[in-house]
Design a protein around this motif. Structure first.
Motif, PDB file in Angstrom:
ATOM      1  N   LEU A  34      35.237  45.679  56.532  1.00 46.24           N
ATOM      2  CA  LEU A  34      36.065  44.528  56.141  1.00 46.24           C
ATOM      3  C   LEU A  34      35.422  43.728  55.015  1.00 46.24           C
ATOM      4  O   LEU A  34      36.109  43.258  54.107  1.00 46.24           O
ATOM      5  CB  LEU A  34      36.329  43.639  57.351  1.00 46.24           C
ATOM      6  CG  LEU A  34      37.232  44.220  58.432  1.00 46.24           C
ATOM      7  CD1 LEU A  34      37.316  43.278  59.626  1.00 46.24           C
ATOM      8  CD2 LEU A  34      38.613  44.511  57.870  1.00 46.24           C
ATOM      9  N   LEU A  35      34.105  43.567  55.072  1.00 51.22           N
ATOM     10  CA  LEU A  35      33.392  42.832  54.025  1.00 51.22           C
ATOM     11  C   LEU A  35      33.516  43.533  52.670  1.00 51.22           C
ATOM     12  O   LEU A  35      33.767  42.885  51.650  1.00 51.22           O
ATOM     13  CB  LEU A  35      31.918  42.677  54.402  1.00 51.22           C
ATOM     14  CG  LEU A  35      31.049  41.912  53.406  1.00 51.22           C
ATOM     15  CD1 LEU A  35      31.477  40.447  53.363  1.00 51.22           C
ATOM     16  CD2 LEU A  35      29.585  42.018  53.781  1.00 51.22           C
ATOM     17  N   ALA A  37      35.921  45.469  51.739  1.00 51.75           N
ATOM     18  CA  ALA A  37      37.308  45.330  51.299  1.00 51.75           C
ATOM     19  C   ALA A  37      37.536  43.960  50.663  1.00 51.75           C
ATOM     20  O   ALA A  37      38.149  43.854  49.597  1.00 51.75           O
ATOM     21  CB  ALA A  37      38.263  45.552  52.466  1.00 51.75           C
ATOM     22  N   MET A  38      37.024  42.895  51.294  1.00 55.85           N
ATOM     23  CA  MET A  38      37.201  41.546  50.742  1.00 55.85           C
ATOM     24  C   MET A  38      36.438  41.377  49.433  1.00 55.85           C
ATOM     25  O   MET A  38      36.950  40.793  48.476  1.00 55.85           O
ATOM     26  CB  MET A  38      36.763  40.501  51.765  1.00 55.85           C
ATOM     27  CG  MET A  38      37.709  40.390  52.936  1.00 55.85           C
ATOM     28  SD  MET A  38      37.348  39.032  54.061  1.00 55.85           S
ATOM     29  CE  MET A  38      35.732  39.473  54.666  1.00 55.85           C
ATOM     30  N   LEU A  41      38.352  43.265  46.748  1.00 56.56           N
ATOM     31  CA  LEU A  41      39.554  42.561  46.286  1.00 56.56           C
ATOM     32  C   LEU A  41      39.203  41.396  45.378  1.00 56.56           C
ATOM     33  O   LEU A  41      39.898  41.137  44.395  1.00 56.56           O
ATOM     34  CB  LEU A  41      40.372  42.080  47.482  1.00 56.56           C
ATOM     35  CG  LEU A  41      41.118  43.166  48.240  1.00 56.56           C
ATOM     36  CD1 LEU A  41      41.808  42.583  49.470  1.00 56.56           C
ATOM     37  CD2 LEU A  41      42.127  43.850  47.340  1.00 56.56           C
ATOM     38  N   SER A  42      38.115  40.697  45.688  1.00 55.97           N
ATOM     39  CA  SER A  42      37.666  39.605  44.832  1.00 55.97           C
ATOM     40  C   SER A  42      37.267  40.128  43.446  1.00 55.97           C
ATOM     41  O   SER A  42      37.638  39.555  42.418  1.00 55.97           O
ATOM     42  CB  SER A  42      36.493  38.899  45.497  1.00 55.97           C
ATOM     43  OG  SER A  42      35.953  37.940  44.637  1.00 55.97           O
ATOM     44  N   LEU A  83      40.499  49.423  49.668  1.00 53.36           N
ATOM     45  CA  LEU A  83      41.316  49.046  50.819  1.00 53.36           C
ATOM     46  C   LEU A  83      41.360  50.146  51.873  1.00 53.36           C
ATOM     47  O   LEU A  83      41.726  49.906  53.012  1.00 53.36           O
ATOM     48  CB  LEU A  83      42.734  48.696  50.366  1.00 53.36           C
ATOM     49  CG  LEU A  83      42.860  47.382  49.604  1.00 53.36           C
ATOM     50  CD1 LEU A  83      44.286  47.184  49.122  1.00 53.36           C
ATOM     51  CD2 LEU A  83      42.426  46.212  50.464  1.00 53.36           C
TER      52      LEU A  83
END
Length: 160
Positions: A34-35, A37-38, A41-42, A83
């Motif tokens: 999850l980290l 992915a975030m 995206l940033s 993702l």
């Protein structure tokens, strides 16, 4: 070959996720996925906005934003890979998003890329210091260049 890639890649991702999960725990593995992915995206947002701004600047001067379009493709692929849960896809995705690595990959691709059309049309990418050859801006709309010509419809020829 692509079918093998679509079968082999998920199997490798699952194996790696299971191994990492067994080593550091399932919760930590999910947190890392999850980290990434975030973070991805940033980075995608920042690089995407930068690419759009650069493309707008080039279009305002009448240049074709070829480099920006190819960067946009890399960014889209990198974002999709980030993702997708997994460590291998994350690594490839980050390679697509990091500007230095992306430019290196683009340079290698450009050296190999030659596109030829049928007939007499032939296109190729030429390298410059930035990886692409830039052309001078087109004349503005207020120029008095006039192109004259004649036109005849095929259906009119058949009626004669």
């Amino acid at each position: 070959m692509p079918l093998l890639l679509f079968v082999l890649m998920p199997v490798l991702e699952m194996w790696l996720l299971i191994e990492v999960g067994a080593s550091i725990g399932a919760f930590n593995t999910i947190a890392i996925v999850l980290l990434t992915a975030m973070l991805g995206l940033s980075l995608l947002r920042k690089q995407g906005l930068s690419t759009i701004a650069s493309a707008n600047r080039k279009m305002q001067t009448g240049e074709m934003p070829v480099e920006e379009m190819i960067n946009g493709i890399f960014l889209a692929v990198g974002g999709a890979l980030l993702l997708t849960p997994g460590f291998i896809t994350d690594a490839i995705g980050f390679c697509c998003l990091l500007p230095g690595v992306r430019q290196l990959l683009l340079g290698k691709m450009i050296k190999r890329m030659v596109v030829s059309g049928q007939g007499s049309a032939s296109f190729s990418f030429q390298s410059s210091s930035s990886g692409f050859k830039s052309y001078p801006p087109r004349p503005s709309d207020d120029s008095n260049d006039v192109i004259e010509g004649e036109c005849e419809r095929e259906s009119d020829k058949r009626l004669k």
